[in-house]
Write a protein that holds these residues in place. Structure first.
Motif, short mmCIF file in Angstrom:
data_model
loop_
_atom_site.label_atom_id
_atom_site.label_comp_id
_atom_site.label_asym_id
_atom_site.label_seq_id
_atom_site.Cartn_x
_atom_site.Cartn_y
_atom_site.Cartn_z
N THR A 13 0.85 -1.19 0.00
CA THR A 13 0.00 0.00 0.00
C THR A 13 0.90 1.25 0.00
OG1 THR A 13 -0.07 0.23 2.41
CG2 THR A 13 -1.71 -1.24 1.39
N ALA A 14 0.26 2.39 -0.09
CA ALA A 14 1.01 3.65 -0.10
C ALA A 14 1.53 4.04 1.28
CB ALA A 14 0.12 4.77 -0.63
N HIS A 15 1.09 3.34 2.31
CA HIS A 15 1.56 3.65 3.66
C HIS A 15 3.08 3.48 3.75
CE1 HIS A 15 -2.72 2.73 4.41
NE2 HIS A 15 -2.61 3.80 5.18
N GLU A 20 8.36 0.81 3.15
CA GLU A 20 9.66 0.58 3.80
C GLU A 20 9.97 -0.91 3.93
OE1 GLU A 20 9.55 2.80 7.47
OE2 GLU A 20 10.39 4.58 6.50
N LEU A 21 8.96 -1.71 4.19
CA LEU A 21 9.15 -3.15 4.30
C LEU A 21 9.73 -3.72 3.01
CD1 LEU A 21 8.57 -5.54 6.29
CD2 LEU A 21 6.44 -5.87 5.02
N ILE A 22 9.18 -3.30 1.89
CA ILE A 22 9.66 -3.79 0.59
C ILE A 22 11.02 -3.17 0.26
CG2 ILE A 22 9.16 -3.93 -1.87
CD1 ILE A 22 6.19 -3.92 -1.06
N SER A 23 11.18 -1.89 0.55
CA SER A 23 12.46 -1.22 0.32
C SER A 23 13.57 -1.89 1.12
CB SER A 23 12.33 0.25 0.71
OG SER A 23 13.58 0.87 0.71
N ASP A 24 13.29 -2.22 2.37
CA ASP A 24 14.28 -2.88 3.22
C ASP A 24 14.65 -4.25 2.67
OD1 ASP A 24 14.26 -0.67 4.85
OD2 ASP A 24 13.06 -1.61 6.44
N SER A 25 13.68 -4.95 2.09
CA SER A 25 14.00 -6.27 1.52
C SER A 25 14.90 -6.13 0.30
CB SER A 25 12.73 -7.07 1.21
OG SER A 25 12.00 -6.51 0.16
N ILE A 26 14.76 -5.05 -0.45
CA ILE A 26 15.66 -4.80 -1.59
C ILE A 26 17.06 -4.44 -1.09
CG2 ILE A 26 16.11 -3.29 -3.56
CD1 ILE A 26 13.60 -4.20 -4.45
N THR A 54 8.18 2.16 -4.01
CA THR A 54 9.26 1.44 -3.33
C THR A 54 10.62 1.95 -3.79
OG1 THR A 54 7.89 -0.52 -3.02
CG2 THR A 54 10.27 -0.84 -2.95
N SER A 55 10.76 2.14 -5.10
CA SER A 55 12.06 2.57 -5.64
C SER A 55 12.47 3.93 -5.10
CB SER A 55 12.03 2.58 -7.16
OG SER A 55 11.16 3.58 -7.62
N GLU A 56 11.48 4.78 -4.85
CA GLU A 56 11.79 6.10 -4.27
C GLU A 56 12.58 5.93 -2.97
OE1 GLU A 56 9.25 9.23 -1.68
OE2 GLU A 56 8.26 8.49 -3.48
N LEU A 57 12.16 5.00 -2.13
CA LEU A 57 12.85 4.77 -0.86
C LEU A 57 14.19 4.07 -1.06
CD1 LEU A 57 9.83 3.65 1.36
CD2 LEU A 57 10.87 5.91 1.18
N VAL A 58 14.25 3.17 -2.03
CA VAL A 58 15.51 2.47 -2.33
C VAL A 58 16.55 3.48 -2.82
CG1 VAL A 58 16.63 0.81 -3.89
CG2 VAL A 58 14.43 0.23 -2.83
N PHE A 59 16.15 4.32 -3.79
CA PHE A 59 17.11 5.25 -4.38
C PHE A 59 17.42 6.44 -3.49
CE2 PHE A 59 15.46 3.29 -8.45
CZ PHE A 59 16.53 2.41 -8.54
N GLU A 60 16.59 6.69 -2.51
CA GLU A 60 16.92 7.72 -1.52
C GLU A 60 18.16 7.31 -0.74
OE1 GLU A 60 14.58 10.49 1.71
OE2 GLU A 60 13.77 8.50 1.29
N LYS A 61 18.30 6.01 -0.50
CA LYS A 61 19.47 5.48 0.23
C LYS A 61 20.60 5.06 -0.69
CE LYS A 61 16.62 3.49 3.91
NZ LYS A 61 16.04 2.24 4.41
N HIS A 62 20.25 4.58 -1.89
CA HIS A 62 21.25 3.98 -2.79
C HIS A 62 21.06 4.52 -4.22
CE1 HIS A 62 21.88 0.97 0.38
NE2 HIS A 62 20.59 0.76 0.38
N ILE A 63 21.19 5.81 -4.42
CA ILE A 63 20.95 6.37 -5.75
C ILE A 63 21.89 5.78 -6.80
CG2 ILE A 63 22.39 8.42 -5.41
CD1 ILE A 63 19.07 8.23 -7.40
N GLU A 64 23.07 5.37 -6.38
CA GLU A 64 24.01 4.79 -7.34
C GLU A 64 23.50 3.46 -7.92
OE1 GLU A 64 24.95 3.12 -3.36
OE2 GLU A 64 24.55 5.15 -4.05
N TRP A 65 22.55 2.82 -7.27
CA TRP A 65 21.96 1.58 -7.80
C TRP A 65 21.12 1.84 -9.05
CZ3 TRP A 65 19.87 -1.70 -3.08
CH2 TRP A 65 20.96 -2.08 -2.27
#
Length: 184
Positions: A13-15, A20-26, A54-65
């Motif tokens: 969901t958008a929550h 974060e749960l999905i972002s953390d798993s990535i 989800t990618s927004e949260l992933v790339f906030e931490k790991h933009i080089e990915w």
């Protein structure tokens, strides 16, 4: 593993907690990034906007990915139409602009000229089209950052923000006021 991941993505969901749960798993399993990006870059996939969240949260931490995907990502920007997807990809453009500036100061590059041009073009399109305030706010902030590289951006940005200022919500006015103040 990737089918489990796809199921989690579909049920997300958008929550913030769900994203974060999905972002953390990535972050814990970077080998899932190609699966996420496959969904994100397929704008016909009914869950592409969830991948964007989800990618927004992933790339906030790991933009080089994002590097291996920058070409196709920048070429896909104009294809997004879902409000949630647009908000997230405009924020990723802001992360990209900021990171590109940082790399440029050290003599390296993050974005090619073509990728940068496509991001700038998309940000201007979002700014002048009928989009939600969050998308416009991230777009104007990204354009401000890109303007530190391309001096032609600031006069265009200033004109758009000045003309559109009276016609928008308080949230838009706040964001544009912040950028206009920096442009003086």
């Amino acid at each position: 593993m990737s089918s489990d991941f796809i199921k989690k993505l579909e049920n997300s969901t958008a929550h913030r907690q769900s994203r974060e749960l999905i972002s953390d798993s990535i972050s814990a399993n970077p080998e899932l990034l190609p699966v996420l990006m496959g969904v994100l870059l397929d704008t016909k996939n009914k869950n592409h906007y969830k991948a964007c969240w989800t990618s927004e949260l992933v790339f906030e931490k790991h933009i080089e990915w994002l590097i291996p995907y920058l070409d196709v990502f920048s070429k896909t920007l104009s294809s997004y139409s879902h409000d949630g997807a647009l908000r997230s990809v405009s924020k990723i453009c802001l992360f990209s602009a900021t990171y590109h500036l940082k790399k440029k100061k050290s003599g390296a590059i993050f974005l090619t000229d073509e990728q940068l041009e496509l991001m700038v073009e998309s940000c201007f399109d979002w700014l002048i089209s009928d989009q939600k305030v969050a998308t416009k706010a991230y777009a104007m902030r990204a354009l401000y950052a890109f303007g530190k590289i391309n001096d032609w951006i600031y006069p265009e940005l200033k004109t758009i923000l000045t003309q559109d200022y009276p016609n928008h919500s308080a949230a838009y006015k706040l964001a544009s006021k912040e950028i206009l103040k920096k442009l003086k």
